[in-house]
Design an enzyme around this catalytic site. Structure first.
Site, PDB file in Angstrom:
ATOM      1  N   GLU A 103      75.528  55.092  36.650  1.00  0.00           N
ATOM      2  CA  GLU A 103      76.311  54.767  37.845  1.00  0.00           C
ATOM      3  C   GLU A 103      77.807  54.913  37.584  1.00  0.00           C
ATOM      4  OE1 GLU A 103      72.769  51.816  37.838  1.00  0.00           O
ATOM      5  OE2 GLU A 103      73.974  52.948  36.392  1.00  0.00           O
ATOM      6  N   THR A 136      45.255  63.447   8.704  1.00  0.00           N
ATOM      7  CA  THR A 136      45.732  64.647   9.406  1.00  0.00           C
ATOM      8  C   THR A 136      46.793  65.360   8.576  1.00  0.00           C
ATOM      9  OG1 THR A 136      45.247  63.741  11.593  1.00  0.00           O
ATOM     10  CG2 THR A 136      46.922  65.464  11.473  1.00  0.00           C
ATOM     11  N   ASP A 153      45.695  68.931   7.344  1.00  0.00           N
ATOM     12  CA  ASP A 153      46.282  69.993   8.163  1.00  0.00           C
ATOM     13  C   ASP A 153      47.673  70.407   7.709  1.00  0.00           C
ATOM     14  OD1 ASP A 153      43.985  69.615   9.569  1.00  0.00           O
ATOM     15  OD2 ASP A 153      44.934  68.728  11.338  1.00  0.00           O
ATOM     16  N   THR A 173      41.837  57.746  14.026  1.00  0.00           N
ATOM     17  CA  THR A 173      43.053  57.058  14.455  1.00  0.00           C
ATOM     18  C   THR A 173      43.085  56.953  15.974  1.00  0.00           C
ATOM     19  OG1 THR A 173      44.298  57.842  12.525  1.00  0.00           O
ATOM     20  CG2 THR A 173      45.578  57.150  14.450  1.00  0.00           C
TER      21      THR A 173
END
Length: 374
Positions: A65, A209, A213, A314
């Site tokens: 604002e 993971t 990966d 997970t």
């Protein structure tokens, strides 16, 4: 009393939609403050002309604002102001926005949603009304609350808004056992996931993971690399490999490892030397985290939005705990068969309490989005 959304005009809705779009510019970049959009509009027969625009500045100040009023200057007198969140009324590092609107001589303020902050919570509206300013609240409230979901979650529940992203094969699998990273969707869908990362303050995965990966977990869209979120690894025993690729950019994009008190001090120190921040989280006797405790800790840190990308166990734990607020389910075209890893969520197995809020196509792949309604 402020007027209800039912009294908002079509022009009000049009300008508020523009203010909401403006608020997205700095989403995830305003610290613990929400990214608010504000417009100052001079009334005209054709509906009005925008003379001032503002979005919460990087790091959270100045507020939207104040910036919109500064751009409008004297043209703000007698104008209508559109704000996606109730103007603040408490004195902090800057004067209250409600007082600034009164001083600027605006005639009307249209607000999308009230502020859940106990220091505000209707007081901003009260200041405006006592000054004789017409106030309309609730204009496009649902849309504004969706844009500010992270802030509203942190203020209202003390934890970040949690989005679960899954890429699922038509037979309900999210990967193939022992295969590491497997592409389920095409390039167009993967670019859409990159934008999801831009829109969240953090991305979270389990340590398996990372180990299997070896992902970067960064934003890889040209020009948006700096918008990579904090990378969070759920790693009770500090088993994240020090050679993991995500450490290559730890100086630019933070890595936060949540470890339990059972983690090896030596291994935790090795991860700190790689550039990670290691935060201890209370665990059970087996070293497993309670998902509620994880989000509580992330809320204390001040994170407003987290994108949970896996893996399967997970994701399942957060789903079962009832802590997932939005599910973004990408459905690919290739089946995996018996060697696949089953997804905790599929089109035919959606947790109770969710409804579809959107869908779309990204090349050959589909995206279905669900949000919690209970």
């Amino acid at each position: 009393m402020a007027e209800s959304a039912s009294l908002a005009t079509e022009a009000d809705r049009r300008f508020m939609a523009a203010a909401i779009r403006l608020s997205l510019w700095h989403q995830g970049l305003t610290g613990e403050n929400p990214s608010v959009g504000a417009l100052v509009v001079r009334p005209q027969a054709e509906g009005g002309t925008i003379v001032g625009r503002g979005v919460t500045a990087l790091s959270g100040r100045p507020h939207a604002e104040l910036q919109a009023l500064r751009e409008a200057g004297d043209a703000a007198r007698g104008a209508t102001v559109y704000a996606t969140l109730e103007p603040c009324s408490h004195i902090g590092k800057a004067p209250p926005c409600a007082d600034a609107l009164v001083a600027a001589g605006v005639a009307r303020v249209v607000i999308a949603t009230l502020d859940p902050d106990k220091r505000v919570a209707g007081r901003g509206v009260s200041i405006l009304e006592k000054a004789g300013i017409e106030v309309v609240t609730g204009c496009l409230e649902a849309e504004a609350r969706r844009a500010m979901a992270g802030f509203l979650s942190l203020k209202g529940r003390g934890r970040p808004f949690l989005t679960l992203k899954l890429a699922v094969s038509p037979d309900g699998m999210i990967g193939r056992r022992g295969a590491g990273q497997v592409s389920i969707t095409g390039d167009i869908a993967r670019r859409a996931v990159q934008m999801m990362r831009v829109e969240h303050e953090a991305i979270m995965v389990g340590v398996n993971t990372v180990a299997e990966d070896d992902p970067f977990l960064t934003v890889r869209l040209a020009g948006l690399e700096k918008r990579s979120p904090t990378r969070i690894i759920l790693d009770p025993f500090a088993r994240t490999p020090p050679v993991a690729r995500l450490f290559a950019e730890a100086a630019r994009h933070p890595v936060l490892i949540l470890a339990s008190e059972k983690a090896s001090r030596r291994q935790a120190d090795d991860l700190r030397e790689k550039g990670a921040v290691v935060q201890t989280v209370v665990s059970d006797y087996r070293g497993r985290f309670d998902p509620r405790e994880v989000l509580r800790v992330l809320g204390i840190i001040g994170l407003k939005s987290v994108l949970l990308e896996g893996g399967a166990e997970t994701a399942r734990r957060f789903v079962d705990a009832g802590l997932v607020d939005r599910i973004s389910l990408f459905v690919g075209t290739s089946t995996f068969g018996q060697d696949g890893i089953a997804s905790p969520v599929t089109e035919t197995a959606v947790p109770p309490g969710f409804e579809i809020v959107g869908s779309g196509r990204y090349g050959d792949d589909r995206l279905i989005e669900y949000e919690r309604i209970d």
